[in-house]
Design a protein around this motif. Structure first.
Motif, short mmCIF file in Angstrom:
data_model
loop_
_atom_site.label_atom_id
_atom_site.label_comp_id
_atom_site.label_asym_id
_atom_site.label_seq_id
_atom_site.Cartn_x
_atom_site.Cartn_y
_atom_site.Cartn_z
N SER A 86 75.00 -64.73 6.90
CA SER A 86 76.50 -64.83 6.69
C SER A 86 77.25 -65.50 7.58
CB SER A 86 76.69 -63.24 7.07
OG SER A 86 76.68 -63.51 8.38
N LEU A 87 76.20 -66.24 8.53
CA LEU A 87 77.69 -66.95 9.88
C LEU A 87 77.75 -68.62 9.19
CD1 LEU A 87 75.59 -65.46 13.29
CD2 LEU A 87 77.80 -64.84 12.20
N ASN A 88 76.84 -69.16 8.72
CA ASN A 88 76.78 -70.82 9.07
C ASN A 88 76.31 -71.22 10.17
OD1 ASN A 88 76.67 -73.14 7.51
ND2 ASN A 88 78.97 -73.49 7.67
N GLN A 93 75.00 -71.34 5.37
CA GLN A 93 75.39 -70.08 5.02
C GLN A 93 75.02 -69.94 3.67
OE1 GLN A 93 79.76 -69.57 4.43
NE2 GLN A 93 79.19 -67.95 5.92
N ASP A 94 74.72 -67.89 3.87
CA ASP A 94 74.20 -67.89 2.77
C ASP A 94 74.41 -66.69 2.16
OD1 ASP A 94 73.17 -67.14 -0.29
OD2 ASP A 94 71.51 -68.36 0.01
N LEU A 95 75.93 -66.57 1.46
CA LEU A 95 76.32 -65.23 1.57
C LEU A 95 76.23 -63.78 -0.03
CD1 LEU A 95 80.23 -65.98 2.24
CD2 LEU A 95 78.42 -65.04 3.47
N CYS A 96 75.81 -64.94 -0.72
CA CYS A 96 74.90 -63.77 -1.57
C CYS A 96 73.63 -63.59 -0.70
CB CYS A 96 74.44 -64.67 -3.04
SG CYS A 96 76.47 -65.15 -3.38
N ARG A 97 73.11 -64.53 -0.69
CA ARG A 97 71.78 -64.09 0.36
C ARG A 97 71.94 -63.01 1.67
NH1 ARG A 97 66.86 -67.89 2.86
NH2 ARG A 97 66.36 -67.93 0.85
N THR A 98 72.91 -62.58 2.14
CA THR A 98 73.30 -61.53 2.78
C THR A 98 73.15 -60.41 2.49
OG1 THR A 98 74.11 -64.00 3.97
CG2 THR A 98 75.48 -61.34 4.27
N GLY A 99 73.92 -60.58 1.20
CA GLY A 99 74.79 -59.20 0.09
C GLY A 99 73.37 -58.13 -0.12
#
Length: 181
Positions: A86-88, A93-99
């Motif tokens: 989520s940080l980059n 950053q990969d917000l879908c992976r985070t989710g």
């Protein structure tokens, strides 16, 4: 090197990275893994220490250890992987992976996943992701996080999250009133 918010820690955790002698922690975790190579907690702790201490080469080793801990069911490792993506910061950053990672820890009952997943969802961070999250699920995550008896930091985060939830629901109501679904 237990994190204070690790729900599965076996000793009191540390509050800040400044409290850690990272090179010594790395050596201690490597020694522990030599004796217990399948211990998820040691993979998590080594991965976290390497990430905090990361030079370019250590990031891959950190992520590999965090993934090894996550694959062995250590929910804090899965949560931290999501947080890293989520940080980059040291990885793209990969917000879908985070989710996806945080959804996994939500199903495992990880307390801080409730806060961070709900906050990112309410902020629209997951809008381009392939998973669906209902309003009822988000409301449930917010309320269940609010019901936890954590620390003062969690109380402030709860207030922040409830305010964000109210703001989001008010915006949705205005959009519906204006005919914009």
């Amino acid at each position: 090197m237990a994190h204070s918010e690790d729900p599965d820690k076996v000793i009191d955790g540390i509050k800040t990275r400044k409290e850690i002698d990272l090179p010594a922690a790395i050596v201690a975790c490597q020694d522990a893994l030599e004796q217990y190579p399948d211990e998820a907690r040691f993979h998590y702790q080594l991965g976290a220490a390497l990430y905090y201490h990361a030079s370019a080469g250590d990031v891959d080793a950190a992520l590999n250890n965090l993934r090894a801990a996550s694959d062995r069911g250590y929910r804090q490792a899965t949560f931290v992987l999501g947080y890293i993506y989520s940080l980059n910061d040291k990885v793209p950053q990969d917000l879908c992976r985070t989710g996806h990672l945080w959804q996994r820890t939500l199903s495992q009952g990880h307390p801080w996943s409730k806060f961070w997943f709900a906050k990112h969802q309410l902020n629209g961070s997951f809008k381009n992701c392939s998973f669906y999250v209902s309003r009822a699920d988000i409301d449930r995550y917010v309320m269940s996080f609010a019901a936890l008896d954590l620390d003062e930091s969690a109380e402030r985060r709860t207030d922040e999250l409830i305010a964000l939830l109210k703001e989001t629901r008010a915006e949705e109501a205005r959009a519906r009133a204006n005919g914009n679904n």
